[in-house]
Design an enzyme around this catalytic site. Sequence first.
Site, PDB file in Angstrom:
ATOM      1  N   VAL A  11     -45.625   4.472  20.342  1.00  0.00           N
ATOM      2  CA  VAL A  11     -44.295   4.719  20.917  1.00  0.00           C
ATOM      3  C   VAL A  11     -43.621   3.409  21.304  1.00  0.00           C
ATOM      4  O   VAL A  11     -42.462   3.155  20.952  1.00  0.00           O
ATOM      5  CB  VAL A  11     -44.408   5.656  22.141  1.00  0.00           C
ATOM      6  N   THR A 122     -44.697  10.287  27.260  1.00  0.00           N
ATOM      7  CA  THR A 122     -44.640  11.690  27.687  1.00  0.00           C
ATOM      8  C   THR A 122     -45.388  11.807  29.006  1.00  0.00           C
ATOM      9  O   THR A 122     -46.585  11.530  29.067  1.00  0.00           O
ATOM     10  CB  THR A 122     -45.299  12.577  26.617  1.00  0.00           C
ATOM     11  N   PHE A 152     -39.349  11.698  20.706  1.00  0.00           N
ATOM     12  CA  PHE A 152     -39.674  12.841  19.840  1.00  0.00           C
ATOM     13  C   PHE A 152     -40.087  12.302  18.474  1.00  0.00           C
ATOM     14  O   PHE A 152     -39.634  12.753  17.433  1.00  0.00           O
ATOM     15  CB  PHE A 152     -38.461  13.782  19.730  1.00  0.00           C
ATOM     16  N   ASN A 211     -42.823  20.185  22.471  1.00  0.00           N
ATOM     17  CA  ASN A 211     -44.106  19.999  21.786  1.00  0.00           C
ATOM     18  C   ASN A 211     -44.968  21.247  21.853  1.00  0.00           C
ATOM     19  O   ASN A 211     -45.594  21.636  20.875  1.00  0.00           O
ATOM     20  CB  ASN A 211     -44.851  18.805  22.379  1.00  0.00           C
ATOM     21  N   PHE A 252     -42.337  23.378  10.401  1.00  0.00           N
ATOM     22  CA  PHE A 252     -43.527  23.635  11.232  1.00  0.00           C
ATOM     23  C   PHE A 252     -44.032  25.061  11.076  1.00  0.00           C
ATOM     24  O   PHE A 252     -44.524  25.664  12.025  1.00  0.00           O
ATOM     25  CB  PHE A 252     -43.225  23.275  12.700  1.00  0.00           C
ATOM     26  N   LEU A 253     -43.920  25.566   9.860  1.00  0.00           N
ATOM     27  CA  LEU A 253     -44.481  26.881   9.523  1.00  0.00           C
ATOM     28  C   LEU A 253     -45.451  26.737   8.355  1.00  0.00           C
ATOM     29  O   LEU A 253     -45.589  27.633   7.538  1.00  0.00           O
ATOM     30  CB  LEU A 253     -43.359  27.858   9.161  1.00  0.00           C
ATOM     31  N   GLY A 256     -52.359  25.753   8.139  1.00  0.00           N
ATOM     32  CA  GLY A 256     -53.350  24.717   7.838  1.00  0.00           C
ATOM     33  C   GLY A 256     -54.618  24.924   8.649  1.00  0.00           C
ATOM     34  O   GLY A 256     -54.876  26.029   9.138  1.00  0.00           O
ATOM     35  N   CYS A 263     -50.530  13.980  20.240  1.00  0.00           N
ATOM     36  CA  CYS A 263     -49.556  14.623  21.140  1.00  0.00           C
ATOM     37  C   CYS A 263     -49.799  16.098  21.399  1.00  0.00           C
ATOM     38  O   CYS A 263     -49.984  16.496  22.540  1.00  0.00           O
ATOM     39  CB  CYS A 263     -48.162  14.411  20.568  1.00  0.00           C
TER      40      CYS A 263
HETATM   41  C1  UDX Z   1     -45.584  15.490  17.209  1.00  0.00           C
HETATM   42  C2  UDX Z   1     -44.164  16.005  17.325  1.00  0.00           C
HETATM   43  O1  UDX Z   1     -43.742  16.467  16.040  1.00  0.00           O
HETATM   44  C3  UDX Z   1     -43.239  14.882  17.789  1.00  0.00           C
HETATM   45  O2  UDX Z   1     -41.917  15.359  17.954  1.00  0.00           O
HETATM   46  C4  UDX Z   1     -43.769  14.362  19.124  1.00  0.00           C
HETATM   47  O3  UDX Z   1     -42.946  13.313  19.605  1.00  0.00           O
HETATM   48  C5  UDX Z   1     -45.184  13.844  18.941  1.00  0.00           C
HETATM   49  O4  UDX Z   1     -46.026  14.899  18.452  1.00  0.00           O
HETATM   50  P1  UDX Z   1     -47.030  14.117  15.505  1.00  0.00           P
HETATM   51  O5  UDX Z   1     -48.156  14.581  16.376  1.00  0.00           O
HETATM   52  O6  UDX Z   1     -46.935  12.679  15.139  1.00  0.00           O
HETATM   53  O7  UDX Z   1     -45.605  14.515  16.204  1.00  0.00           O
HETATM   54  O8  UDX Z   1     -47.151  14.893  14.112  1.00  0.00           O
HETATM   55  P2  UDX Z   1     -46.618  16.277  13.563  1.00  0.00           P
HETATM   56  O9  UDX Z   1     -45.970  15.998  12.268  1.00  0.00           O
HETATM   57  O10 UDX Z   1     -45.852  16.994  14.587  1.00  0.00           O
HETATM   58  O11 UDX Z   1     -47.989  17.094  13.263  1.00  0.00           O
HETATM   59  C6  UDX Z   1     -48.838  17.389  14.343  1.00  0.00           C
HETATM   60  C7  UDX Z   1     -49.981  18.247  13.793  1.00  0.00           C
HETATM   61  O12 UDX Z   1     -49.491  19.523  13.387  1.00  0.00           O
HETATM   62  C8  UDX Z   1     -50.665  17.634  12.572  1.00  0.00           C
HETATM   63  O13 UDX Z   1     -52.061  17.834  12.675  1.00  0.00           O
HETATM   64  C9  UDX Z   1     -50.118  18.463  11.412  1.00  0.00           C
HETATM   65  O14 UDX Z   1     -51.046  18.561  10.340  1.00  0.00           O
HETATM   66  C10 UDX Z   1     -49.921  19.816  12.071  1.00  0.00           C
HETATM   67  N1  UDX Z   1     -48.883  20.630  11.426  1.00  0.00           N
HETATM   68  C11 UDX Z   1     -47.595  20.216  11.478  1.00  0.00           C
HETATM   69  C12 UDX Z   1     -49.249  21.841  10.815  1.00  0.00           C
HETATM   70  O15 UDX Z   1     -50.430  22.194  10.764  1.00  0.00           O
HETATM   71  N2  UDX Z   1     -48.283  22.604  10.264  1.00  0.00           N
HETATM   72  C13 UDX Z   1     -46.968  22.231  10.298  1.00  0.00           C
HETATM   73  O16 UDX Z   1     -46.136  22.969   9.774  1.00  0.00           O
HETATM   74  C14 UDX Z   1     -46.617  20.999  10.908  1.00  0.00           C
END
Ligand code: UDX
Length: 434
Positions: A11, A122, A152, A211, A252-253, A256, A263
Amino acid sequence: MKIIVLGAGYVGLVSAACFAEFGVHVVCVDQSEEKIAALLRGEIPIFEPGLDDLVKRNVQNGNLSFSTSMVPAIKEADAVFIAVGTPTRRGGGHADLSYVYAAAKEIAQNLSRYTVVVTKSTVPVGTGREIMRLMREANPKAEFDVCSNPEFLREGSAIGDFMRPDRVVIGCESERAAAVMRALYRPLYLIETPMVVANLETAELTKYAANAFLATKITFINEIADLCEKVGADVQTVSKGMGLDGRIGRKFLHAGPGYGGSCFPKDTLALASTAQDKGAPMRLVETVIDVNDRRKKSMAARVIEACGGSVAGKTIAVLGVTFKPNTDDMRDSVSLDVIPALQKAGATIRAYDPEGAKEAAKLLNDVVWGKGAYDAMRGADAAVILTEWNEFRALDLEEVKALLKTPVLVDLRNIYKPEEMRAAGFTYSSIGRR
Ligand code: UDX
């Protein structure tokens, strides 16, 4: 304008480089002599696409410099951003704020003019007000305001997320402080980025709420995926059919193996702990944490099942170990659950990750690291895709089949299509599809 950014982690370093790109004069401070020495040599300690160029350019034009001390820069700073770590405290869900509070006290002791102190890390709801109290105690004569300006940033796209955010959230308690923050974010103001200005607690809670909601959304589709497998539905199509509803949204749908990273796991725990402490428990978030933890732990069983019920004496090739693509970050990665569980079940692990191998080797034992995806798969009894790096998206399936002893592929990121893989002769399993 002149600012200090305390903390040269994901960050802090991204924020420092991006503010410098805005034309702000930035001194990025970290107490790690080693990290600062590397940065002064032009070495970036983290993998973040585009960050090395951004840092180099702004060091060369004089907008960005590095130091192990906030002195003397603090004498002229308009704002000091606290971007130090807030890890989860051992044994509980609370965030460890010791680094934040230590930074706040040091700032108070060195202030000599009105300065805005900004929490970029955060931090739990109420931290900003506690920082005010600690700073007043440390230096009753200090002239300052405290603001909350949560980030974010997604790892792997952090610079884009900073330069083109959906919104900037600012918590502050005075117009004077708000004016300083608006001036710092003027380049975004000019492109009409929405600025959400509120009190400290509102800004702090907004970050956690965002988050935790994203973690909830991911966990929701992951549970839908499990049901899809039982009823013969396709989770990717369900996700598409849901996401086209403007009220839901397509992002984010992606089902996995469960979310990881620095975070979501930390922030959901901290939010649940704060809610418990304040007498407004968030049972939904508590359930999300539990469901996600169980899911990550259950992934090894999927691999064992795909290998006919046992991996004893078998070699499994793991493609991708980082918590997501385009990062070297291993924090709470699902590979840290899957690989040890498979080894415990008697498997030998070969693995490859484009960026994460160095970090992962510190956390995983007895893994044979391949020089590439094909090298990792050579002679293995099965292959598992844990992270959806682009280079795994178009593997030469004939070559994969020739390299594997048995054509078994477990695709935990749904990179491939079941019908195509079966037509190519693979025993293929994935998430939320038959
Ligand atoms: C996250 C938030 O997106 C960001 O806004 C915040 O500031 C920090 O935390 P980050 O942790 O870097 O960012 O990655 P992100 O892309 O959000 O993915 C987080 C986890 O969720 C990963 O393990 C990813 O594989 C998983 N994920 C994400 C899913 O399983 N499915 C999705 O659709 C999206």
